[in-house]
Design an enzyme around this catalytic site. Structure first.
Site, PDB file in Angstrom:
ATOM      1  CG  HIS A 124       0.071  -2.368  34.297  1.00  0.00           C
ATOM      2  ND1 HIS A 124       0.658  -1.868  35.443  1.00  0.00           N
ATOM      3  CD2 HIS A 124      -0.561  -1.317  33.731  1.00  0.00           C
ATOM      4  CE1 HIS A 124       0.393  -0.577  35.557  1.00  0.00           C
ATOM      5  NE2 HIS A 124      -0.351  -0.224  34.529  1.00  0.00           N
TER       6      HIS A 124
ATOM      7  CG  ASP B 283       3.029  -3.347  37.509  1.00  0.00           C
ATOM      8  OD1 ASP B 283       3.139  -3.832  36.363  1.00  0.00           O
ATOM      9  OD2 ASP B 283       2.220  -2.450  37.783  1.00  0.00           O
TER      10      ASP B 283
ATOM     11  CB  SER C 201       0.774   2.861  34.172  1.00  0.00           C
ATOM     12  OG  SER C 201      -0.436   2.815  34.887  1.00  0.00           O
TER      13      SER C 201
END
Length: 427
Positions: free
Chosen positions: A164, A194, A272
């Site tokens: 993402h 992911d 992230s």
């Protein structure tokens, strides 16, 4: 009385008076001397002068007190009283707030400092942008899209991050802790996990892979460290513990990511794709998501376990995607199955000709010549593992290899059948 006798009498009186005064003076002076010697003996803390010996019970008492004082202040603590030492120990206990020696705390801090010093050069700041054409002059321009974190995987220049972070981006730049930056090329993505892999052309001296640990033997309560770029603030270290194991979160594709690590090390937007480390500086997870009603850190962060990363990343480097075994069939979406109130399981819509599924006898959904729809087989289990949704099939097949034969349990017109099916590689 003659003058000579009178003189002799005066001399004797003076002598007797002087002797009396001397005796009285000695009586008052001697106790003071004794008291002074006693006090100096008890106050003695330094080493005894060579050639001086003290005997008797008072000497034993003095020696014992010297031993007590030496024990209290240590070998190098001459001139420090027991009271001072006790006060210092009490103050230390108050500062720590726990029964932890000062030396241990300093050692713990030094290990954390060293961990960050060694690992931070391996953590990168990723910024992404989209290329768009200007409406007025038709020139191409880059529009900033977002930022995240990544880390060096190997000395070939591969960088691991979250899917993402780079999703829908046209351009990605990778910056190191010394602010040197390199353009990145997309190598592969795994939306179901992911995870994504980029590649940069950087000097070998700048590429320091993070050592990889094992997540299967993690325990709740172990220390965890997260390094990342929250809100664009690069090279940020946060600490915490592993709060829980075996969590499940949804990936971008809707397929659950299982066995996720939960931590209370602060993770915010921008973290992230960054590494989650143990005390030895080994990678135990990739920070990927937070649980927060407000969108900011709320004490619950999630990381993809390194055991998953270990097999996904090589697949992405070699193939650009995950090449997994499975059954070459087309299935109905979960929402469609619920809409038609079908039994729990996965409805088969189509079975390609000359596939392993067709040879095993799996039946697709079809129309009769009169236009009626006949539902195909509904898969309810694989090798005894229950199947209630399409994600279950994906997760189950991760534990197998192409060529393995599995027993597929299906519902056909209300009856259960078990059909052996050989798995094949799916594109």
């Amino acid at each position: 009385m003659s003058s000579s006798k009178r003189f002799l009498f005066v001399v004797l009186v003076v002598m007797n008076l002087s002797l009396f005064i001397l005796v009285i003076a000695l009586f008052f002076w001697c106790p003071a001397v004794v008291r002074s010697v006693d006090q100096s003996a008890f106050a003695f803390q330094g080493p005894r002068p060579s050639g001086v010996e003290v005997s008797g019970s008072k000497a034993s008492d003095n020696a014992a007190q010297e031993d007590v004082l030496r024990t209290a202040v240590g070998t190098g603590g001459a001139g420090v009283s027991v009271a001072d030492t006790a006060a210092r120990e009490s103050a230390s206990a108050g500062v720590l707030g726990r029964d932890e020696p000062v030396g241990d705390l300093a050692d713990s801090e030094s290990r954390t400092i060293e961990l960050f010093r060694v690992t931070s050069p391996s953590v990168v700041h990723i910024t992404t942008s989209k290329v768009a054409r200007d409406f007025f002059n038709m020139n191409l321009q880059e529009i900033p899209q977002g930022s995240g974190t990544g880390f060096v995987w190997d000395q070939a220049g591969h960088i691991v991050t979250n899917n993402h972070v780079i999703q829908n981006a046209d351009v990605a730049m990778v910056a190191f802790d010394d602010q040197t930056s390199f353009p990145a090329k997309l190598v592969g993505v795994a939306p179901d996990k992911d995870l994504a892999v980029l590649r940069i052309d950087a000097p070998a001296r700048r590429l320091r892979p993070i050592p990889r640990g094992i997540s299967a033997d993690l325990k709740v309560g172990r220390t965890a460290f997260a390094i990342g770029n929250p809100f664009g603030l690069d090279q940020t270290l946060t600490t915490g513990v592993i709060s829980a194991l075996g969590r499940e979160i949804k990936s971008d594709s809707g397929i659950p990511i299982k066995d996720v690590i939960q931590t209370d090390a602060a993770i915010n937007p921008g973290n992230s794709g960054g590494p989650l480390l143990d005390r030895s500086g080994q990678l135990i997870g990739v920070n990927t998501a937070i649980y927060s009603p407000s969108g900011a850190y709320a004490g619950i962060g999630f990381a993809i376990p390194v055991d998953t990363v270990r097999w996904v990343v090589p697949e992405l480097i070699e193939h650009g995607k995950i090449i997994r075994p499975g059954i070459a069939i087309t299935v109905a979406s979960d929402s469609m199955s619920k809409r038609f109130k079908l039994p729990p399981g996965v409805l088969i819509l189509d079975v390609p000709d000359r596939s392993n599924a067709a040879e095993a006898g799996l039946l697709p959904t079809r129309r009769t010549r009169f236009g009626d729809i006949v539902l195909g087989d509904i898969i309810v289990a694989v090798d005894g593992q229950k199947v209630t949704a399409t994600a279950d099939l994906t997760l189950i097949f991760e534990n197998y290899e192409s060529g393995d034969v599995v027993d597929v349990t299906v519902l056909r017109q209300g009856a259960e059948l078990v059909l052996p099916v050989e798995l094949e590689t799916l594109d």
